[in-house]
Design an enzyme around this catalytic site. Sequence first.
Site, mmCIF file in Angstrom:
data_model
loop_
_atom_site.group_PDB
_atom_site.id
_atom_site.type_symbol
_atom_site.label_atom_id
_atom_site.label_comp_id
_atom_site.label_asym_id
_atom_site.label_seq_id
_atom_site.Cartn_x
_atom_site.Cartn_y
_atom_site.Cartn_z
ATOM 1 N N ARG A 83 0.801 -1.232 0.000
ATOM 2 C CA ARG A 83 0.000 0.000 0.000
ATOM 3 C C ARG A 83 0.832 1.279 0.000
ATOM 4 O O ARG A 83 0.301 2.373 -0.162
ATOM 5 C CB ARG A 83 -0.944 -0.001 1.209
ATOM 6 C CG ARG A 83 -2.185 -0.843 0.957
ATOM 7 C CD ARG A 83 -3.208 -0.609 2.040
ATOM 8 N NE ARG A 83 -2.929 -1.397 3.228
ATOM 9 C CZ ARG A 83 -3.344 -1.054 4.456
ATOM 10 N NH1 ARG A 83 -4.005 0.070 4.641
ATOM 11 N NH2 ARG A 83 -3.064 -1.820 5.479
ATOM 12 N N ASN A 120 -3.562 -8.052 19.409
ATOM 13 C CA ASN A 120 -2.143 -8.378 19.411
ATOM 14 C C ASN A 120 -1.379 -7.278 18.683
ATOM 15 O O ASN A 120 -1.697 -6.938 17.549
ATOM 16 C CB ASN A 120 -1.971 -9.720 18.678
ATOM 17 C CG ASN A 120 -0.515 -10.088 18.467
ATOM 18 O OD1 ASN A 120 0.340 -9.769 19.288
ATOM 19 N ND2 ASN A 120 -0.246 -10.768 17.363
HETATM 20 C C1 UD1 Z 1 0.166 -9.335 12.435
HETATM 21 C C2 UD1 Z 1 -0.319 -10.337 13.483
HETATM 22 C C3 UD1 Z 1 -1.597 -9.811 14.127
HETATM 23 C C4 UD1 Z 1 -1.357 -8.442 14.712
HETATM 24 C C5 UD1 Z 1 -0.787 -7.491 13.679
HETATM 25 C C6 UD1 Z 1 -0.368 -6.218 14.324
HETATM 26 C C7 UD1 Z 1 0.328 -12.539 12.656
HETATM 27 C C8 UD1 Z 1 -0.097 -13.762 11.978
HETATM 28 N N1 UD1 Z 1 -0.579 -11.598 12.819
HETATM 29 O O1 UD1 Z 1 -0.807 -9.301 11.429
HETATM 30 O O2 UD1 Z 1 -2.033 -10.713 15.139
HETATM 31 O O3 UD1 Z 1 -2.563 -7.930 15.243
HETATM 32 O O4 UD1 Z 1 0.378 -8.072 13.049
HETATM 33 O O5 UD1 Z 1 0.011 -5.303 13.332
HETATM 34 O O6 UD1 Z 1 1.487 -12.437 13.045
HETATM 35 N N2 UD1 Z 1 6.464 -9.992 7.818
HETATM 36 C C9 UD1 Z 1 7.581 -10.643 7.376
HETATM 37 N N3 UD1 Z 1 7.435 -11.777 6.642
HETATM 38 C C10 UD1 Z 1 6.232 -12.301 6.340
HETATM 39 C C11 UD1 Z 1 5.081 -11.630 6.808
HETATM 40 C C12 UD1 Z 1 5.230 -10.479 7.555
HETATM 41 O O7 UD1 Z 1 8.707 -10.206 7.615
HETATM 42 O O8 UD1 Z 1 6.192 -13.342 5.681
HETATM 43 C C13 UD1 Z 1 6.609 -8.769 8.619
HETATM 44 C C14 UD1 Z 1 6.037 -7.563 7.924
HETATM 45 O O9 UD1 Z 1 7.038 -6.891 7.184
HETATM 46 C C15 UD1 Z 1 5.558 -6.718 9.088
HETATM 47 C C16 UD1 Z 1 5.219 -7.720 10.166
HETATM 48 O O10 UD1 Z 1 5.881 -8.917 9.808
HETATM 49 O O11 UD1 Z 1 6.572 -5.879 9.593
HETATM 50 C C17 UD1 Z 1 3.727 -7.959 10.297
HETATM 51 O O12 UD1 Z 1 3.236 -8.445 9.083
HETATM 52 P P1 UD1 Z 1 1.788 -8.111 8.568
HETATM 53 O O13 UD1 Z 1 1.569 -8.796 7.309
HETATM 54 O O14 UD1 Z 1 1.561 -6.647 8.624
HETATM 55 O O15 UD1 Z 1 0.935 -8.835 9.714
HETATM 56 P P2 UD1 Z 1 -0.605 -8.666 9.951
HETATM 57 O O16 UD1 Z 1 -1.339 -9.526 9.007
HETATM 58 O O17 UD1 Z 1 -0.955 -7.235 10.003
#
Ligand code: UD1
Length: 461
Positions: free
Chosen positions: A17, A169
């Site tokens: 985004r 969370n």
């Molecule tokens: C995640 C949490 C959710 C929480 C939310 C808070 C999980 C499954 N869910 O959801 O419970 O309320 O954050 O913002 O953890 N990232 C990686 N590799 C990946 C996926 C993500 O490095 O494969 C990193 C992203 O860059 C980011 C963070 O992890 O900094 C969170 O990822 P995002 O996809 O935003 O998680 P949410 O689905 O929002």
Amino acid sequence: MSPPLNVVILAAGKGTRMKSDLPKVLHPLAGQPLLSHVLTAADSLSPQRICVVYGHGGEVLPQTIQRQDLAWARQEPQLGTGHAVQQAVPHLDPEALCLILYGDVPLTRPETLQQLVLIAREGAIALLTVRLANPAGYGRIVRDARGQVLRIVEHKDASPEELAIDEVNTGILCLPAGKLAGWLSRLSNNNAQGEYYLTDVIGMAAEAGERVLPCHPGAEWEVLGVNSRQQLAELERLHQGSIAEGLMTQGVTLVDPARLDVRGTLVCGRDVLIDVNCVFEGRVVLADGVKVGANCVLKDMEVGVGSDIRPFCHLEGARIGARGQIGPYARLRPGTDLAEEAHVGNFVELKNAQVGFNSKINHLSYVGDATVGRKVNIGAGTITCNYDGANKHRTVIGDNAFIGSDSQLVAPVTVGEGATLGAGTTLTKDAPPGQLTLSRAKQMTIPGWARPVKKSVRSEG
Ligand code: UD1
Ligand code: CA
């Protein structure tokens, strides 16, 4: 002996985004990449190790954040937050406590993280949670009748009852690295998003009889993440607001706290006043009683006691002594050093110039690569010609010299102590001390000269 601390920062996500070629965590907040803010918070805990999980954007991340002491774990492809932490496991000390942070959540206060680490040191799993008026999109904290945390359910997997839970969370947690590694190896991606969820670790821990203890940040903005340019701008204002708050608490007058931008470190003495729309970059030190007028940009500056900086100045890499008067519309460039009570006025540019006590350069001048003595007066429009097209040369002006307006000092050249230059002088040789030197065509008047008269155009019949 308490276990060491390891920090894992998740930063592999796409940031779709943002609609940007720059990886999301490199977008600047207060002049620093988001990830740098998270690293600063992590550093404040003096961890044994920090591991950054990166992926989207490739090597740009480690190349931009030049730090030899970090471990970098590449996650490719990105299969979820649990999968991301798994990539960091080989870099972790199994005896350590592991604190997990997000690269796109930049404003968590060190005190809040410290609190998590303390809980984990006491043997529980520490989870940072927050109650939100609008919890949509977040993972929900599911507790039993006694209030014990059972698990986290992601929004997309939640039942209607679970969606009604307003405790969410934040993603930030602290737990023993060894146990974490074990639970991660048992994750499945059998869920609504087909991802390996880090959050499932909490359910496994609770099932294994571990105590999961939630704690909360002091302010909601501490756990806000950046997913869009709008959210980035919101966090910027929140962050600037808290910097302004801190400055005012400390005794600084901000004419409008909403119109201040600090992109680095601003150190202020007593009774400093900052007018609207000023930007501070790098490290800026304003001593007691300094006034900064509206619309000034100061970068890496040191400003002495009682100095008055008038509106619209651009000041970088310079030192202003006590009781200086600068601007309006002055530009100081790196290497400039003004002694006490120097005056630099409008449309004056100084570069690598050392100016002595109470000297005045008040109007429309360029003084570069110059040493100016005490109580020197440099008239309007004076230029040091410091560059011959290949090399830079110095101009030296002695104490009490007076430089007439519109003079050019062709460097290398020296003006002696107490010397006077006539207005309009092009100085190509040294001017001796105490004397008047001028280079000027003799003025003459032509008697009987008449102005030309416009020819009248007549049509000949
Ligand atoms: C995640 C949490 C959710 C929480 C939310 C808070 C999980 C499954 N869910 O959801 O419970 O309320 O954050 O913002 O953890 N990232 C990686 N590799 C990946 C996926 C993500 O490095 O494969 C990193 C992203 O860059 C980011 C963070 O992890 O900094 C969170 O990822 P995002 O996809 O935003 O998680 P949410 O689905 O929002
Ligand atoms: Ca998110």
